[in-house]
Design a protein around this motif. Sequence first.
Motif, PDB file in Angstrom:
ATOM      1  N   GLU A 128      -0.034   3.253  -8.593  1.00  0.00           N
ATOM      2  CA  GLU A 128      -0.520   2.224  -7.669  1.00  0.00           C
ATOM      3  C   GLU A 128      -0.228   0.945  -8.190  1.00  0.00           C
ATOM      4  N   THR A 188       3.385   0.329  -7.027  1.00  0.00           N
ATOM      5  CA  THR A 188       3.253  -0.004  -5.798  1.00  0.00           C
ATOM      6  C   THR A 188       3.098  -1.612  -5.433  1.00  0.00           C
ATOM      7  N   ILE A 228       5.716  -4.269  -3.896  1.00  0.00           N
ATOM      8  CA  ILE A 228       5.407  -5.046  -2.764  1.00  0.00           C
ATOM      9  C   ILE A 228       5.190  -6.702  -3.061  1.00  0.00           C
ATOM     10  N   SER A 242       3.159  -4.129   7.551  1.00  0.00           N
ATOM     11  CA  SER A 242       2.951  -2.631   7.015  1.00  0.00           C
ATOM     12  C   SER A 242       2.880  -2.617   5.760  1.00  0.00           C
ATOM     13  N   ASP A 243       3.579  -3.485   4.909  1.00  0.00           N
ATOM     14  CA  ASP A 243       3.586  -3.642   3.467  1.00  0.00           C
ATOM     15  C   ASP A 243       2.210  -4.145   3.270  1.00  0.00           C
ATOM     16  N   GLU A 294      -0.530  -3.958   4.719  1.00  0.00           N
ATOM     17  CA  GLU A 294      -1.514  -2.803   4.570  1.00  0.00           C
ATOM     18  C   GLU A 294      -1.679  -1.998   3.692  1.00  0.00           C
ATOM     19  N   LEU A 295      -0.251  -1.489   3.199  1.00  0.00           N
ATOM     20  CA  LEU A 295      -0.300  -0.645   2.158  1.00  0.00           C
ATOM     21  C   LEU A 295      -0.812  -1.308   0.838  1.00  0.00           C
ATOM     22  N   TYR A 296      -0.505  -2.518   0.736  1.00  0.00           N
ATOM     23  CA  TYR A 296      -0.750  -2.992  -0.395  1.00  0.00           C
ATOM     24  C   TYR A 296      -2.315  -3.233  -0.742  1.00  0.00           C
ATOM     25  N   THR A 300      -4.547  -1.210   0.933  1.00  0.00           N
ATOM     26  CA  THR A 300      -5.165   0.285   0.440  1.00  0.00           C
ATOM     27  C   THR A 300      -4.870   0.432  -0.668  1.00  0.00           C
ATOM     28  N   THR A 301      -3.681   0.146  -1.377  1.00  0.00           N
ATOM     29  CA  THR A 301      -3.544   0.649  -2.787  1.00  0.00           C
ATOM     30  C   THR A 301      -4.446  -0.343  -3.848  1.00  0.00           C
TER      31      THR A 301
END
Length: 444
Positions: free
Chosen positions: A24, A27, A31, A40-41, A43-45, A47-48
Amino acid sequence: MKGKVLLLVSSIILSTTAFAQKNELKTLKKIYGKEKISDSDMELYKTTLTSAEALVAGSTEDDKVYFAYYKGVAPILEITSALLNPAKSADPTLFSKILSVDKVNQFVAAANAIKEYEKKSGKQVYTSDIDKKIIALKPILINYAVALSNIPNFKDAAIVLAAIYNLDNSDLEKLYYAANYAVNSKDYNLSLSYYLLLKEKNYSGKGEGFYAINVSSQKEETFNSKSERELYLKAKTHEKPRDEKIPSKRPEIYKNIALIYLELGKSAEAKSAIQEARKENPDDVSLIISESNIYLKENDMVSYKKLITEALEKNPNNADLVFNLGVICYNNKELVEAEKYYLKTVEIDPKYLNAYLNLAILKLDSEKILIDKMNKLGTSAPEMKKYDVLKKQREEVYKSAIPYLKKVTELDSQNIEATKTLIGVYNALEMFDEAKVLKAQLKK
């Protein structure tokens, strides 16, 4: 055997958790390090961050500090990403959608914690990057503060500007403007804390301002230096350069500290602060008046009069000061002096209504004394002669008040009490025609 199996299973769980946690953080780091962060980066950031929070809770200090920074910097990354998107950057509500005062303060705390941690550990990972981000972030936070002030939300605007100072302690100018915004919000304790820090840091703000007109907007803009402005002038995006000497703000800071103490009802601190402020700006009459107001509130008329007299020496044509001296003298039964100051007031300002009103009151005050004397007289011939003399004196009193009452009614036609008093005076002097005109006006 069972104990060994359990130990082995728990070791696997711990190992898996630590592995997930490291993934995690990797990730987030990946980013964070991107030059351009896509939607999208981002959003992933986010949620991570959510999934990593529970994992990091029981981890090492190193992981906790860096995770706190990744979490704190999230809205800054989102703003930076949005500003690269033409559709999003044109949105006037962009800052308010993503930022909040709490998020700004969270980033400041996390960024400062990282820098302190890396200084202590000797391992420089993000310190240099944070310093670069602060330079890029300042205009964003300034725009956010301005947007907040336009709502208006002066307190949050003040806190955001103070956050810039907390990121860069050399930028005392932002703390100065934060103090001003806090005054506008009437949060005097907050503004006082900022002003006291400016005083402690010996901030003056003295220097030179560099300005030029933006060709596109036709608005004057400020530049950090002459060389910076020169680049815009050469690019022909700006024109009509102008330089301006910026005086020291220290006298104003000292003065505001004193006035805030006064507003908070802290007389002793206010007196001390005003004395300091007067040393910084000895010719500021408003400071003398502010100090005099403290003594007025304390009903110390001797000190009040002394300071007002001092203020008048510096500004002899201040009608308010002269009038105030007249009021003091009147309250102290110094009627000759009071009349002198009231007459001086209207000489300075011929439309000073309260001075005319007080002159009329001062004249009519002596009527009561005359009436008391008249009522004590008998009906004998000698006493009737005394009565006629007193009556004549009373008529002179009325006549002396007429010009001032007339002036009050001319300056303020809605002053019913003054109009009624003047009607009474006219009737007493048997000036019935004049009284009739005023009565007609009063009915209207």
